[in-house]
Design a protein around this motif. Structure first.
Motif, PDB file in Angstrom:
ATOM      1  N   GLN A   1       0.739  -1.169   0.081  1.00  0.00           N
ATOM      2  CA  GLN A   1       0.126  -0.023  -0.154  1.00  0.00           C
ATOM      3  C   GLN A   1       0.616   1.354   0.027  1.00  0.00           C
ATOM      4  OE1 GLN A   1      -2.976  -1.267  -0.352  1.00  0.00           O
ATOM      5  NE2 GLN A   1      -2.454  -3.161   0.210  1.00  0.00           N
ATOM      6  N   HIS A   2       2.304   1.392  -0.516  1.00  0.00           N
ATOM      7  CA  HIS A   2       3.060   2.438  -0.311  1.00  0.00           C
ATOM      8  C   HIS A   2       2.845   3.201  -1.384  1.00  0.00           C
ATOM      9  CE1 HIS A   2       5.319   1.379   3.397  1.00  0.00           C
ATOM     10  NE2 HIS A   2       4.770   0.086   3.079  1.00  0.00           N
ATOM     11  N   HIS A   3       1.835   3.281  -2.557  1.00  0.00           N
ATOM     12  CA  HIS A   3       1.753   3.745  -3.719  1.00  0.00           C
ATOM     13  C   HIS A   3       0.592   4.918  -3.561  1.00  0.00           C
ATOM     14  CE1 HIS A   3      -1.065   0.822  -3.502  1.00  0.00           C
ATOM     15  NE2 HIS A   3      -1.688   1.337  -4.721  1.00  0.00           N
ATOM     16  N   TYR A   4       0.280   5.076  -2.389  1.00  0.00           N
ATOM     17  CA  TYR A   4      -0.657   6.126  -2.237  1.00  0.00           C
ATOM     18  C   TYR A   4      -0.013   7.510  -1.769  1.00  0.00           C
ATOM     19  CZ  TYR A   4      -4.616   2.754  -1.850  1.00  0.00           C
ATOM     20  OH  TYR A   4      -5.301   1.904  -1.990  1.00  0.00           O
ATOM     21  N   ASP A   5      -0.603   8.453  -2.054  1.00  0.00           N
ATOM     22  CA  ASP A   5      -0.049   9.881  -2.176  1.00  0.00           C
ATOM     23  C   ASP A   5      -0.101  10.121  -0.619  1.00  0.00           C
ATOM     24  OD1 ASP A   5       0.341  10.372  -4.953  1.00  0.00           O
ATOM     25  OD2 ASP A   5      -1.977  11.017  -5.292  1.00  0.00           O
TER      26      ASP A   5
ATOM     27  N   THR B   1       7.642  11.224   3.569  1.00  0.00           N
ATOM     28  CA  THR B   1       7.622  11.969   2.461  1.00  0.00           C
ATOM     29  C   THR B   1       7.764  13.454   3.078  1.00  0.00           C
ATOM     30  OG1 THR B   1       5.231  12.315   2.445  1.00  0.00           O
ATOM     31  CG2 THR B   1       6.310  10.692   0.703  1.00  0.00           C
ATOM     32  N   ASP B   2       7.506  13.857   4.233  1.00  0.00           N
ATOM     33  CA  ASP B   2       7.558  15.058   4.801  1.00  0.00           C
ATOM     34  C   ASP B   2       9.078  15.180   5.321  1.00  0.00           C
ATOM     35  OD1 ASP B   2       6.593  17.524   6.189  1.00  0.00           O
ATOM     36  OD2 ASP B   2       7.237  16.637   7.905  1.00  0.00           O
TER      37      ASP B   2
ATOM     38  N   THR C   1       0.422   1.983   7.104  1.00  0.00           N
ATOM     39  CA  THR C   1       1.299   2.264   5.828  1.00  0.00           C
ATOM     40  C   THR C   1       1.272   3.916   5.479  1.00  0.00           C
ATOM     41  OG1 THR C   1       1.344   0.197   5.044  1.00  0.00           O
ATOM     42  CG2 THR C   1       1.905   1.936   3.568  1.00  0.00           C
ATOM     43  N   GLN C   2       0.039   4.396   5.542  1.00  0.00           N
ATOM     44  CA  GLN C   2      -0.231   5.645   5.337  1.00  0.00           C
ATOM     45  C   GLN C   2       0.337   6.729   6.221  1.00  0.00           C
ATOM     46  OE1 GLN C   2      -1.963   6.728   2.401  1.00  0.00           O
ATOM     47  NE2 GLN C   2      -1.035   8.652   2.867  1.00  0.00           N
ATOM     48  N   ALA C   3       0.432   6.335   7.590  1.00  0.00           N
ATOM     49  CA  ALA C   3       1.154   6.963   8.479  1.00  0.00           C
ATOM     50  C   ALA C   3       2.721   7.158   8.361  1.00  0.00           C
ATOM     51  CB  ALA C   3       0.969   6.388   9.681  1.00  0.00           C
TER      52      ALA C   3
END
Length: 304
Positions: free
Chosen positions: A128-132, A151-152, A143-145
């Motif tokens: 799931q690491h392809h989400y913006d 990215t920050d 994974t979103q966390a």
């Protein structure tokens, strides 16, 4: 008995989420100001995701463990590394001065508490690491966390610690103890690929010779942009998958200790060579000479 304790645990090498939080808190309390903690999100079932940071250098690096909840070796390993870095001693001063090290242990705590690969909703966090950044659609909030934090942060590199099931052997019949790899997605950044290969070659060149039981190979990884190794290469960061062999092994604590020592040596090689700059002198093309792991029995999921 807490709800945590009611969930299954295979043996003493498996941390509960409560124990992970307790160890992080202890490191912060006893680290004489060297370790700081930041909650970056929570799992589907509300377990905290906490990043531990040590060092004050200009170069940021990021490490995560236990994306798959039945692969706890990386969590045990990273606590040893954090303990060493917080305590100080040989080589740690240069690392802490050159780097700021960010660690997310037990990326998938709901899976970890069930001894299962996937999260509480049956989703593989490492797909799931392809989400913006900032996405509300990711079926793995864990994974979103990480995506949002990394990215920050804009780190130099990302290391993803796993263990691989099975008993693999090389052409000489010797057991393969680790399999590592770099991004190979078609859209991966060329500079990120070069750095990732330098990371892989540094590990192979240093650790394979130091440990008689090491025997490192190339992992037979896929090209999907949803896989952490590839997704962060696409974003322009060095990226390495570290897989230790033997998560299911009847040889017990001795085997587990060997795995931890080996994985610790791999991670510390990356930290030391990034800190002193020698990593960037590595010939990236030599990574291609690392022996391939070879065939495996089919799994119900894609390659890492």
């Amino acid at each position: 008995m807490s709800a945590e304790d009611e969930l299954p645990r295979e043996n003493s090498r498996w941390y509960t989420h409560d124990e992970v939080m307790e160890r992080l808190d202890r490191l912060e309390r006893t680290g004489r100001g060297t370790v700081s903690l930041e909650e970056i999100g929570e799992s589907i079932e509300g377990r905290e995701l906490v990043v531990a940071t040590v060092g004050s250098g200009e170069t940021d690096v990021f490490i995560t463990t236990e994306q798959h909840g039945d692969e706890p070796t990386g969590t045990s390993t990273i606590f040893q590394i954090l303990q060493r870095l917080s305590a100080g001693g040989q080589n740690t001063a240069q690392i802490r001065e050159a780097l700021t090290i960010h660690v997310l242990p037990m990326h998938n705590p709901d899976g970890g508490m069930r001894n299962q690969r996937v999260n509480a909703d049956g989703v593989d966090p490492n797909r799931q690491h392809h989400y913006d950044p900032g996405s509300d659609d990711n079926p793995s909030p864990e994974t979103q966390a990480m995506i949002d934090y990394v990215t920050d942060l804009d780190p130099e590199w990302v290391a993803d610690l796993h263990t691989q099931t099975g008993d693999y052997v090389d052409d000489d019949g010797e057991s393969i103890r680790a399999s590592n790899f770099w991004p190979i997605a078609p859209d991966a950044d060329e500079d990120a690929i070069e750095l990732s290969k330098q990371m892989n070659w540094a590990i192979y060149d240093e650790v394979n010779d130091q440990y008689g039981f090491a025997n490192i190979s190339q992992y037979p990884g896929g090209t999907g942009a949803n896989i952490a190794r590839n997704a962060y290469g696409i974003r322009g960061y060095g990226s390495v998958l570290l897989e230790m062999t033997g998560q299911v092994d009847d040889r017990g604590e001795r085997m587990e200790g060997m795995m931890i020592r080996h994985m610790r040596a791999e991670v510390e090689t990356l930290l030391e060579e990034t800190a002193d700059g020698s990593l960037y002198d590595r010939d990236s093309e030599l990574a291609e000479t690392i022996p391939e792991r070879g065939p495996r029995s089919p799994w119900p999921w894609d390659n890492e």
